[in-house]
Design an enzyme around this catalytic site. Structure first.
Site, PDB file in Angstrom:
ATOM      1  CG  MET A  13      -1.618  -1.102   1.667  1.00 10.70           C
ATOM      2  SD  MET A  13      -3.302  -0.936   0.613  1.00 10.70           S
ATOM      3  CE  MET A  13      -3.647  -2.624   1.039  1.00 10.70           C
ATOM      4  N   GLY A  41       1.379  -1.132   3.473  1.00  7.87           N
ATOM      5  CA  GLY A  41       0.733  -2.581   3.328  1.00  7.87           C
ATOM      6  C   GLY A  41       1.430  -3.789   4.189  1.00  7.87           C
ATOM      7  CG  ASN A  45       4.286  -2.242   6.558  1.00  7.36           C
ATOM      8  OD1 ASN A  45       4.908  -1.654   5.659  1.00  7.36           O
ATOM      9  ND2 ASN A  45       3.223  -1.968   7.036  1.00  7.36           N
ATOM     10  N   GLY A 221       0.322  -4.414  22.156  1.00  9.19           N
ATOM     11  CA  GLY A 221       0.582  -3.059  22.312  1.00  9.19           C
ATOM     12  C   GLY A 221       1.697  -3.025  23.507  1.00  9.19           C
ATOM     13  N   GLY A 224       2.961  -5.936  25.543  1.00  8.13           N
ATOM     14  CA  GLY A 224       3.727  -6.775  25.043  1.00  8.13           C
ATOM     15  C   GLY A 224       2.887  -7.798  24.105  1.00  8.13           C
ATOM     16  N   GLY A 251       2.709  -3.533  14.683  1.00 12.09           N
ATOM     17  CA  GLY A 251       2.222  -5.083  14.486  1.00 12.09           C
ATOM     18  C   GLY A 251       3.278  -5.663  13.446  1.00 12.09           C
ATOM     19  CG  ASP A 252       2.381  -4.783   9.479  1.00 15.87           C
ATOM     20  OD1 ASP A 252       1.636  -5.610   9.664  1.00 15.87           O
ATOM     21  OD2 ASP A 252       1.896  -3.694   8.994  1.00 15.87           O
ATOM     22  CB  SER A 291       8.498   4.094  12.243  1.00 14.95           C
ATOM     23  OG  SER A 291       8.030   2.660  11.934  1.00 14.95           O
TER      24      SER A 291
HETATM   25  O1  RIB Z   1      -0.312  -2.366   9.733  1.00 14.09           O
HETATM   26  C1  RIB Z   1       0.073  -1.174   9.044  1.00 14.09           C
HETATM   27  C2  RIB Z   1      -0.431  -1.160   7.532  1.00 14.09           C
HETATM   28  O2  RIB Z   1      -1.694  -1.270   7.392  1.00 14.09           O
HETATM   29  C3  RIB Z   1      -0.244   0.268   6.710  1.00 14.09           C
HETATM   30  O3  RIB Z   1       1.158   0.154   6.196  1.00 14.09           O
HETATM   31  C4  RIB Z   1      -1.288   0.284   5.835  1.00 14.09           C
HETATM   32  O4  RIB Z   1      -0.822   0.041   4.631  1.00 14.09           O
HETATM   33  C5  RIB Z   1      -2.228  -1.012   6.150  1.00 14.09           C
HETATM   34  O5  RIB Z   1      -1.975  -1.886   5.214  1.00 14.09           O
END
Ligand code: RIB
Length: 309
Positions: A13, A41, A45, A221, A224, A251-252, A291
């Site tokens: 994304m 996305g 990520n 979050g 943990g 989270g990613d 980040s």
């Molecule tokens: O988890 C964050 C992501 O969710 C963002 O990068 C956004 O693109 C959505 O996919």
């Protein structure tokens, strides 16, 4: 043992992030503080975070034949991610308008665009040709594609990890092909109908893991993460205390780092500790991939975990 490798079947994304002290009510216009366009996305990520730890990563996805699609492909090349199974299709790439408030909490709308064209046959080809140690997926690409990839992985004894984000009903076959399931708090509630924190939370997490025959990690979050592994009590990993500016993509980064920990042979608790440390670093900066720890930072963070692994 062959070199560990991570295959991500997932989304790309372009993140359009607006920051404001508070978010507008319906019908209200407010003046915000900051705007940032970045690459995101959930799939991308997770792939980028994993690749920064120095593990070979390949990505399966479709981007649009627009400028955003070209930028994603360039980004993957810059990050050293194998794009053999990326495809460009007619139409728009995925975009995600995001709002972040003063507490760093985000609200995200994803417009999937080309992500919906992620092809099951190409995903199976990637499993067969890339020889991954783990296949990682989310819910921003078609579940039929993930089912095909996970089925091919299962046949070869390859581990599968589903990050059930954003929360959507999961087809039963996909769940039955999933080894690791990694919802956050709100995804856990949407999937299993109960809170992942508070009184009785561990029992609910245990019950969800047992009922679905998955290894479950719920990310919580600042609290943990909670891990439910077969035959063990639910265990908790604390997150380092940090000052939060933007939780987008945290989270990613957890999933990317956790996958690295797993394929590098860490015990799940240790992999979750590494993942929490990695996610905590990401919430201290604005943006999504922007980040994340750099390659040098990620590998320095992982070094003590991986010593002797
Ligand atoms: O988890 C964050 C992501 O969710 C963002 O990068 C956004 O693109 C959505 O996919």
């Amino acid at each position: 043992m062959s070199e560990p490798r991570i295959l991500v079947v997932g989304s790309t994304m372009v993140d359009l992030i607006a920051y404001a002290k508070r978010l507008p009510e319906a019908g209200e216009t407010i003046v915000g503080d900051r705007f940032q366009i970045g690459l995101g996305g959930k799939g991308a990520n997770q792939a980028v975070m994993a690749a920064r730890f120095g593990v070979p990563v390949a990505m399966v996805n479709a981007v649009g034949d627009d400028a955003y699609g070209t930028t994603h492909m360039q980004n993957f090349n810059d990050e050293g991610i194998d794009t053999t199974w990326m495809r460009t299709v007619q139409g728009s790439s995925g975009v995600a308008p995001i709002w972040v408030d003063a507490s760093g909490m985000n609200r995200i709308i994803t417009i999937l665009g080309a992500n919906d064209a992620t092809d099951p046959a190409v995903a199976v080809q990637a499993v067969n040709e890339f020889h991954p140690t783990i296949v990682v997926a989310q819910l921003e690409t078609p579940q039929a594609t993930t089912v095909a990839a996970f089925r091919a992985a299962r046949e070869k004894g390859i581990t599968t990890l589903l990050n059930p984000a954003p929360a959507r009903p999961i087809v039963p076959e996909l769940l039955s092909l999933t080894d690791w399931l990694t919802p956050n708090e709100s995804e856990f509630a949407a999937l299993f109908g109960g809170e992942a924190t508070g009184p009785g939370a561990d029992e609910r997490i245990r019950a969800a893991a047992d009922a679905n025959k998955v290894r479950l990690i719920v990310t919580l979050g600042v609290e943990g993460a909670a891990l439910a592994l077969p035959g063990e009590p639910v265990r908790h990993v604390a997150a380092p205390k940090v000052s939060v500016v933007d939780t987008t993509g945290a989270g990613d980064s957890f999933v990317g780092a956790f996958s690295v920990g797993l394929v590098r042979g860490l015990e799940p608790m240790r992999a979750a500790e590494l993942a929490c440390a990695c996610a905590s670093a990401s919430v201290q900066k604005h943006g999504t991939q922007s980040s994340y720890l750099s390659r040098e930072e990620a590998q320095a963070l992982a070094a003590p975990y991986l010593k002797g692994a």
